[in-house]
Design a protein around this motif. Structure first.
Motif, short mmCIF file in Angstrom:
data_model
loop_
_atom_site.label_atom_id
_atom_site.label_comp_id
_atom_site.label_asym_id
_atom_site.label_seq_id
_atom_site.Cartn_x
_atom_site.Cartn_y
_atom_site.Cartn_z
N ALA A 257 0.81 -1.22 0.00
CA ALA A 257 0.00 0.00 0.00
C ALA A 257 0.84 1.27 0.00
O ALA A 257 0.37 2.33 -0.42
CB ALA A 257 -0.94 0.00 1.21
N LEU A 258 2.08 1.19 0.46
CA LEU A 258 2.94 2.35 0.55
C LEU A 258 3.69 2.60 -0.75
O LEU A 258 3.82 1.70 -1.58
CB LEU A 258 3.93 2.20 1.71
N GLU A 259 4.22 3.80 -0.89
CA GLU A 259 4.98 4.16 -2.08
C GLU A 259 6.24 4.92 -1.70
O GLU A 259 6.33 5.50 -0.61
CB GLU A 259 4.13 5.04 -3.03
N GLY A 260 7.22 4.91 -2.60
CA GLY A 260 8.40 5.74 -2.45
C GLY A 260 9.18 5.51 -1.17
O GLY A 260 9.38 4.38 -0.73
N ASP A 261 9.60 6.64 -0.56
CA ASP A 261 10.43 6.54 0.65
C ASP A 261 9.67 5.94 1.83
O ASP A 261 10.28 5.32 2.70
CB ASP A 261 10.95 7.93 1.03
N GLU A 262 8.34 6.12 1.89
CA GLU A 262 7.56 5.51 2.96
C GLU A 262 7.62 3.98 2.88
O GLU A 262 7.73 3.30 3.90
CB GLU A 262 6.11 5.99 2.90
N ARG A 263 7.53 3.45 1.67
CA ARG A 263 7.67 2.01 1.49
C ARG A 263 9.06 1.55 1.91
O ARG A 263 9.21 0.51 2.57
CB ARG A 263 7.40 1.62 0.04
N THR A 264 10.07 2.31 1.54
CA THR A 264 11.44 1.95 1.88
C THR A 264 11.64 1.92 3.39
O THR A 264 12.26 1.00 3.94
CB THR A 264 12.44 2.93 1.24
N ARG A 265 11.12 2.94 4.07
CA ARG A 265 11.26 2.99 5.54
C ARG A 265 10.54 1.82 6.20
O ARG A 265 11.05 1.23 7.17
CB ARG A 265 10.75 4.32 6.07
#
Length: 391
Positions: A257-265
């Protein structure tokens, strides 16, 4: 190197790569079992943390570059060879045997080679990605260079000094990842990333089954041995059920569900960091079960009424407790859900060593199996009833 796509799944090349870590985790359990003291358990945790970092590096890389491509597969085979050497040195890493290469130094040099291969491969895989290159430079300066120097220094010492210096290197290494930030790292395929970590959990659970067999090797099979084996398998089955039916699916959904840096974190926190204590808990439980089965099988030196002694008793239940607390933390990070069953059960298991040292070893293992089964059932029911809130 061939880039991955959103629907990328685990390749046979990555399964082949994981085989060497089966042996590595087995060696960590053997390292702690040889001298189950507080210092040796801490030392085993340090070695496991370093091996975990080696595995995680290429789990991340395999998510952005296909592991079965020619160049990447060649890198994986090279890393396998180096990690195999690392695994061979594990039993001697704190107590070098005379007559051969100095094992602590070989361990450190090979670990450094794995980290360098990872950084170089990542750099080559994305030639135009300036954000990634900047992150790789920060990683080399903060999370690879200083810890490697400390590991080299620590290899010149023995005993408490060596373990503490290496522990400091691990803290700096892991802390450096937070300081470098999430910019530049990518998780292209959430399904692949979650599956890779599920496979390493399977490897750890498989090692715990191997530990049961090793505990009774070269000893006669008896009814208590069969009972202990059944109880041990029930513990492993309960941990498997908890992770794959109640933990991993929610984490994967959140990652998707997450994208970008939020997914990475989230990938960094829930998988790279929180899966380490989860796997470590399995290794500690395997150590305890190995000792239980050995005592039960070795009737010449142990009576069935004899309990586990020392830190091994705490490892048996404490390993399960660590697994439960790590699972609760993953649930919390996945969506703010608090599992009181896992938290209370985990804390109880961590403290249960005080009871394990008083009970016959076989009875303690049987009670642990019953407790794990009960917690899995209760957590499942409360999860269904509570929905997205507190469980």
């Amino acid at each position: 190197m061939i880039a991955t796509e959103g629907g990328h799944r685990v390749t046979p090349a990555e399964l082949f790569f994981d085989l060497v870590f089966v042996y590595a985790i087995t060696q960590v359990t053997a390292l702690m079992a040889a001298d189950p003291s507080a210092l040796r358990l801490l030392g085993g945790a340090v070695v496991l943390a370093l091996l975990w970092w080696c595995w995680c590096c290429f789990a991340w890389l395999g998510n952005v570059v296909r592991a079965d491509s020619g160049a990447m597969f060649a890198v994986l085979v090279a890393v396998m060879a180096v990690v195999m050497v690392v695994s061979l040195t594990v039993p001697e890493v704190y107590h070098d045997l005379p007559g051969g290469l100095y094992a602590p130094l070989v361990f450190v040099l090979c670990y450094g080679a794995v980290r360098i291969l990872h950084l170089v491969s990542y750099w080559i895989s994305s030639p135009g990605d300036e954000a990634l290159h900047a992150t790789l430079r920060r990683t080399a300066l903060l999370s690879v260079g200083p810890p490697f120097v400390l590991l080299l220094v620590g290899s010149a010492f023995t005993g408490v000094t060596q373990v503490l210096i290496w522990f400091g290197a691990v803290v700096i290494d892991y802390g450096g990842i937070y300081l470098t930030g999430s910019s530049g790292w990518r998780v292209n395929s959430p399904g692949h990333f979650a599956e890779r970590h599920g496979l390493i959990v399977i490897i750890a659970l498989g090692e715990s089954i191997v530990a049961i067999g090793v505990g009774v090797s070269a000893l006669p099979i008896s009814t208590p041995v069969l009972a202990g084996t059944a109880a041990g398998l029930l513990v492993v089955a309960g941990l498997w059920r908890l992770y794959f039916r109640q933990i991993s699916e929610g984490a994967e959904h959140r990652l998707t569900a997450l994208e970008g840096d939020e997914r990475t974190r989230f990938a960094r926190d829930a998988y790279t960091f929180l899966h380490l204590p989860l796997v470590g808990g399995i290794v500690l439980t395997a150590l305890g079960m190995k000792k239980v089965l050995h005592q039960v099988a070795d009737s010449r030196h142990y009576d069935l009424s004899e309990p586990l002694h020392g830190l091994v008793a705490w490892a048996l239940s404490g390993g399960v407790g660590l697994f439960l607390l790590a699972s609760a933390a993953i649930l919390l990070r996945s969506g703010g859900r608090r599992s009181l069953v896992l938290i209370i059960g985990g804390l109880a298991c961590m403290a249960a060593g005080a009871l394990v040292v008083l009970l016959p070893a076989l009875l303690a293992l049987a009670l642990l199996a019953a407790a794990v089964t009960s917690m899995v059932v209760l957590h499942s029911r409360r999860a269904v009833a509570a929905g997205p809130g507190t469980q």
